[in-house]
Design a protein around this motif. Structure first.
Motif, PDB file in Angstrom:
ATOM      1  N   GLU A 206       0.835  -1.206   0.000  1.00  0.00           N
ATOM      2  CA  GLU A 206       0.000   0.000   0.000  1.00  0.00           C
ATOM      3  C   GLU A 206       0.872   1.259   0.000  1.00  0.00           C
ATOM      4  O   GLU A 206       0.595   2.217  -0.736  1.00  0.00           O
ATOM      5  N   PHE A 207       1.946   1.253   0.787  1.00  0.00           N
ATOM      6  CA  PHE A 207       2.864   2.389   0.826  1.00  0.00           C
ATOM      7  C   PHE A 207       3.542   2.585  -0.524  1.00  0.00           C
ATOM      8  O   PHE A 207       3.666   3.714  -1.019  1.00  0.00           O
ATOM      9  N   TYR A 208       3.969   1.478  -1.131  1.00  0.00           N
ATOM     10  CA  TYR A 208       4.635   1.531  -2.438  1.00  0.00           C
ATOM     11  C   TYR A 208       3.729   2.144  -3.498  1.00  0.00           C
ATOM     12  O   TYR A 208       4.156   2.965  -4.313  1.00  0.00           O
TER      13      TYR A 208
ATOM     14  N   ASP B 119       2.454   9.386 -10.388  1.00  0.00           N
ATOM     15  CA  ASP B 119       3.295   9.777 -11.518  1.00  0.00           C
ATOM     16  C   ASP B 119       2.615  10.909 -12.277  1.00  0.00           C
ATOM     17  O   ASP B 119       1.461  10.783 -12.676  1.00  0.00           O
ATOM     18  N   LYS B 120       3.342  12.014 -12.497  1.00  0.00           N
ATOM     19  CA  LYS B 120       2.774  13.138 -13.231  1.00  0.00           C
ATOM     20  C   LYS B 120       2.412  12.769 -14.662  1.00  0.00           C
ATOM     21  O   LYS B 120       1.637  13.454 -15.319  1.00  0.00           O
ATOM     22  N   ALA B 121       2.995  11.675 -15.160  1.00  0.00           N
ATOM     23  CA  ALA B 121       2.709  11.248 -16.530  1.00  0.00           C
ATOM     24  C   ALA B 121       1.262  10.809 -16.703  1.00  0.00           C
ATOM     25  O   ALA B 121       0.798  10.638 -17.819  1.00  0.00           O
ATOM     26  N   LEU B 122       0.543  10.616 -15.593  1.00  0.00           N
ATOM     27  CA  LEU B 122      -0.871  10.247 -15.690  1.00  0.00           C
ATOM     28  C   LEU B 122      -1.714  11.386 -16.245  1.00  0.00           C
ATOM     29  O   LEU B 122      -2.862  11.176 -16.618  1.00  0.00           O
ATOM     30  N   ASN B 123      -1.163  12.592 -16.279  1.00  0.00           N
ATOM     31  CA  ASN B 123      -1.912  13.757 -16.729  1.00  0.00           C
ATOM     32  C   ASN B 123      -1.206  14.419 -17.900  1.00  0.00           C
ATOM     33  O   ASN B 123       0.014  14.505 -17.939  1.00  0.00           O
ATOM     34  N   TYR B 124      -2.007  14.882 -18.867  1.00  0.00           N
ATOM     35  CA  TYR B 124      -1.452  15.650 -19.985  1.00  0.00           C
ATOM     36  C   TYR B 124      -2.242  16.946 -20.098  1.00  0.00           C
ATOM     37  O   TYR B 124      -3.485  16.926 -20.121  1.00  0.00           O
ATOM     38  N   THR B 125      -1.529  18.075 -20.147  1.00  0.00           N
ATOM     39  CA  THR B 125      -2.163  19.371 -20.367  1.00  0.00           C
ATOM     40  C   THR B 125      -1.554  20.006 -21.600  1.00  0.00           C
ATOM     41  O   THR B 125      -0.322  20.108 -21.709  1.00  0.00           O
ATOM     42  N   ASN B 126      -2.408  20.427 -22.524  1.00  0.00           N
ATOM     43  CA  ASN B 126      -1.937  21.045 -23.764  1.00  0.00           C
ATOM     44  C   ASN B 126      -1.287  22.386 -23.427  1.00  0.00           C
ATOM     45  O   ASN B 126      -1.951  23.291 -22.903  1.00  0.00           O
ATOM     46  N   PRO B 127       0.005  22.542 -23.697  1.00  0.00           N
ATOM     47  CA  PRO B 127       0.691  23.777 -23.316  1.00  0.00           C
ATOM     48  C   PRO B 127       0.309  24.977 -24.172  1.00  0.00           C
ATOM     49  O   PRO B 127       0.552  26.115 -23.790  1.00  0.00           O
TER      50      PRO B 127
ATOM     51  N   ASN C 212      -7.547   2.984 -10.029  1.00  0.00           N
ATOM     52  CA  ASN C 212      -8.253   2.624  -8.802  1.00  0.00           C
ATOM     53  C   ASN C 212      -7.334   2.584  -7.578  1.00  0.00           C
ATOM     54  O   ASN C 212      -7.774   2.277  -6.484  1.00  0.00           O
ATOM     55  N   THR C 213      -6.039   2.899  -7.777  1.00  0.00           N
ATOM     56  CA  THR C 213      -5.125   3.014  -6.637  1.00  0.00           C
ATOM     57  C   THR C 213      -4.712   4.466  -6.398  1.00  0.00           C
ATOM     58  O   THR C 213      -3.908   4.727  -5.504  1.00  0.00           O
ATOM     59  N   ASN C 214      -5.240   5.400  -7.228  1.00  0.00           N
ATOM     60  CA  ASN C 214      -4.855   6.816  -7.161  1.00  0.00           C
ATOM     61  C   ASN C 214      -3.351   7.000  -7.304  1.00  0.00           C
ATOM     62  O   ASN C 214      -2.743   7.863  -6.674  1.00  0.00           O
ATOM     63  N   SER C 215      -2.737   6.151  -8.127  1.00  0.00           N
ATOM     64  CA  SER C 215      -1.307   6.245  -8.406  1.00  0.00           C
ATOM     65  C   SER C 215      -1.127   5.851  -9.863  1.00  0.00           C
ATOM     66  O   SER C 215      -2.094   5.741 -10.617  1.00  0.00           O
ATOM     67  N   SER C 216       0.120   5.640 -10.269  1.00  0.00           N
ATOM     68  CA  SER C 216       0.367   5.230 -11.656  1.00  0.00           C
ATOM     69  C   SER C 216       0.095   3.748 -11.871  1.00  0.00           C
ATOM     70  O   SER C 216       0.291   3.240 -12.962  1.00  0.00           O
ATOM     71  N   PHE C 217      -0.364   3.042 -10.827  1.00  0.00           N
ATOM     72  CA  PHE C 217      -0.661   1.619 -10.928  1.00  0.00           C
ATOM     73  C   PHE C 217      -2.173   1.397 -10.995  1.00  0.00           C
ATOM     74  O   PHE C 217      -2.922   1.931 -10.187  1.00  0.00           O
ATOM     75  N   GLN C 218      -2.593   0.616 -11.960  1.00  0.00           N
ATOM     76  CA  GLN C 218      -3.992   0.224 -12.105  1.00  0.00           C
ATOM     77  C   GLN C 218      -4.104  -1.274 -11.854  1.00  0.00           C
ATOM     78  O   GLN C 218      -3.418  -2.067 -12.493  1.00  0.00           O
ATOM     79  N   GLU C 219      -4.973  -1.647 -10.927  1.00  0.00           N
ATOM     80  CA  GLU C 219      -5.122  -3.059 -10.613  1.00  0.00           C
ATOM     81  C   GLU C 219      -5.893  -3.787 -11.706  1.00  0.00           C
ATOM     82  O   GLU C 219      -6.901  -3.283 -12.222  1.00  0.00           O
ATOM     83  N   HIS C 220      -5.407  -4.952 -12.070  1.00  0.00           N
ATOM     84  CA  HIS C 220      -6.134  -5.847 -12.950  1.00  0.00           C
ATOM     85  C   HIS C 220      -7.513  -6.122 -12.352  1.00  0.00           C
ATOM     86  O   HIS C 220      -7.659  -6.352 -11.154  1.00  0.00           O
ATOM     87  N   ASN C 221      -8.538  -6.046 -13.182  1.00  0.00           N
ATOM     88  CA  ASN C 221      -9.921  -6.317 -12.777  1.00  0.00           C
ATOM     89  C   ASN C 221     -10.536  -5.164 -11.979  1.00  0.00           C
ATOM     90  O   ASN C 221     -11.600  -5.323 -11.379  1.00  0.00           O
ATOM     91  N   GLY C 222      -9.884  -3.982 -11.988  1.00  0.00           N
ATOM     92  CA  GLY C 222     -10.463  -2.797 -11.364  1.00  0.00           C
ATOM     93  C   GLY C 222     -10.984  -1.843 -12.424  1.00  0.00           C
ATOM     94  O   GLY C 222     -10.798  -2.044 -13.627  1.00  0.00           O
ATOM     95  N   ASP C 223     -11.654  -0.770 -11.981  1.00  0.00           N
ATOM     96  CA  ASP C 223     -12.202   0.225 -12.900  1.00  0.00           C
ATOM     97  C   ASP C 223     -11.155   1.300 -13.191  1.00  0.00           C
ATOM     98  O   ASP C 223     -10.521   1.829 -12.271  1.00  0.00           O
TER      99      ASP C 223
END
Length: 428
Positions: A258-260, A266-274, A291-302
């Motif tokens: 959970e800590f990891y 990761d800022k790469a999750l967002n793109y803003t047109n400069p 679904n982890t609010n990080s750069s990791f998405q769990e398999h079988n999650g939304d």
């Protein structure tokens, strides 16, 4: 009763970037002069943390800095962290492949390591000869090796090729034999880096089962590095989390994972047109919400994808789509929304389109987006963004899945769309 089998005290490892050794005679002489006077190496006072994503100002970098932990007999310790965090460097120091710059390691018994495919194997020698060679390196007698060799060969599944030179083995066969040797020659401490990913699903199951037997049944100690959170969860009793060469967490496995995940935003999750041009139809912003609010998405999650588009005027047949692509650039999921389905871009302004992929089932690995804004009737593409918003599919389910990091959809998925008007704009 305290039965510590491995103790790591203030381990640090410093490297000079771009060069072998200190790189200059003046640095070598300076170090020698400080050493003969009994003073501290002057270059240990400088150097920067091991953050591979930023450009540093020093020629020295600390790959590891002040690592401390203890491992009890029979414990399985997981070592997790992002690429470049220092995991492999730590294992190489523990395996005595390289020495620490500062600090001390205290162990009881033999250490066997499996760091890379084919480590310690001689390509010209047969599989059988390499078993005896590795056993001798680990301090086993020929009699001890002979008593285990049939089990090793059977477990590896390489019996047909055991008298063939190892240089003719595939990487999968090599890692099978290497793991079998390390596991069956009974070291007190078994050190395993992320090499099992080379093996097929059937062998990974066998290997993880064997590691469980080693720790629980035979009372031996395992140090395990992996990016497969399911394997870490099923195997490890405790985890150490490394970040930029330093220990940031040391504790129970579920808390460590959970800590990891939390530190891996990761800022790469967002793109803003400069450069927003109000004179053209364009994509203003793209966000991925895992679904982890990080750069990791769990398999079988939304997985939620937000796309902000700007329309300078009414568009007769607007269409917005995105592709989820793998590391080879191949689109695995392609979703599209049309004005006929939900009305948008019928007047000037900004629109937020939200796509929710329900129970996403992609293989573990790294993915990113391609996003398109076009007119479906005229087929004119107003704006496209290629390879943005990197994220990683992981599996943290209690029941582990054994698959290669890969390039295919695991099962069917379901997607829903929403449209929200952000501002009214001005009619044109």
């Amino acid at each position: 009763m305290n039965d510590t089998i491995l103790k790591v005290e203030n381990i640090s490892k410093q490297y000079r970037l771009g060069l072998v050794g200190t790189g200059t005679i003046s640095h070598d002489l300076n170090r020698w002069w400080y050493r003969v006077r009994g003073k501290e190496d002057p270059y240990l006072k400088i150097g920067e943390a091991n953050d591979r994503s930023t450009k540093g100002t020093s020629d020295y970098v600390w790959a590891l800095r002040d690592i401390n932990f203890e491992v009890q007999r029979g414990e399985v310790l997981g070592i997790i962290g992002k690429n470049g965090a220092g995991k492999s460097t730590l294992l190489k120091i523990l395996s005595k492949v390289t020495s620490p710059t500062t600090g001390e390691i205290k162990t009881k018994g033999r250490i066997a390591s499996l760091l890379e495919v084919g480590t310690g194997f001689h390509g010209e020698m047969t599989g059988r000869e390499n078993i005896y060679l590795n056993g001798a390196i680990l301090g086993m007698t020929k009699k001890e090796i002979r008593s285990k060799i049939d089990e090793i060969i059977e477990f590896s599944g390489c019996e047909r090729y055991i008298d063939t030179p190892v240089k003719r083995y595939s990487s999968g066969m090599t890692v099978r034999l290497a793991f079998a040797v390390a596991a069956f020659l009974e070291p007190e401490i078994l050190v395993i880096d992320e090499v099992l990913a080379v093996g097929d699903a059937e062998f990974q199951k066998k290997a993880i089962g064997k590691m469980q037997d080693i720790s629980r049944g035979e009372g031996r100690t395992v140090l395990f590095v992996s990016h497969n959170m399911a394997a870490v969860k099923s195997l490890c009793t405790r985890c150490v989390v490394l970040e930029n060469g330093m220990t940031t967490f040391n504790g129970e496995t579920n808390d460590a994972i959970e800590f990891y995940l939390k530190i891996s935003r990761d800022k790469a999750l967002n793109y803003t047109n400069p450069k927003i041009d109000t004179n053209r139809n364009s994509i203003k912003e793209v966000n991925i919400i895992t679904n982890t609010n990080s750069s990791f998405q769990e398999h079988n999650g939304d997985l939620q994808i937000e796309i902000f588009v700007y329309s300078k005027e009414k568009i007769m047949s607007p269409a917005v789509s995105y592709q989820i692509i793998n590391n080879d650039g191949l689109p695995l999921i392609h979703e599209l929304i049309l004005n006929e389905e939900q009305e948008f871009c019928q007047r000037q302004g900004t629109y937020l389109l939200i796509s929710i992929v329900k129970n996403i089932k992609l293989y573990q690995g790294d993915y990113r987006l391609n996003v398109f804004f076009a007119d479906n009737f005229s087929k004119i593409t107003y704006h496209k963004l290629i390879e943005i918003c990197d994220f990683e599919i992981i599996n943290t389910n209690k029941r582990p899945y054994y698959w290669q990091k890969g390039s295919a959809i695991y099962k069917e998925y379901d997607t829903t769309w929403q449209v929200k008007k952000i501002d009214e704009g001005v009619n044109t």
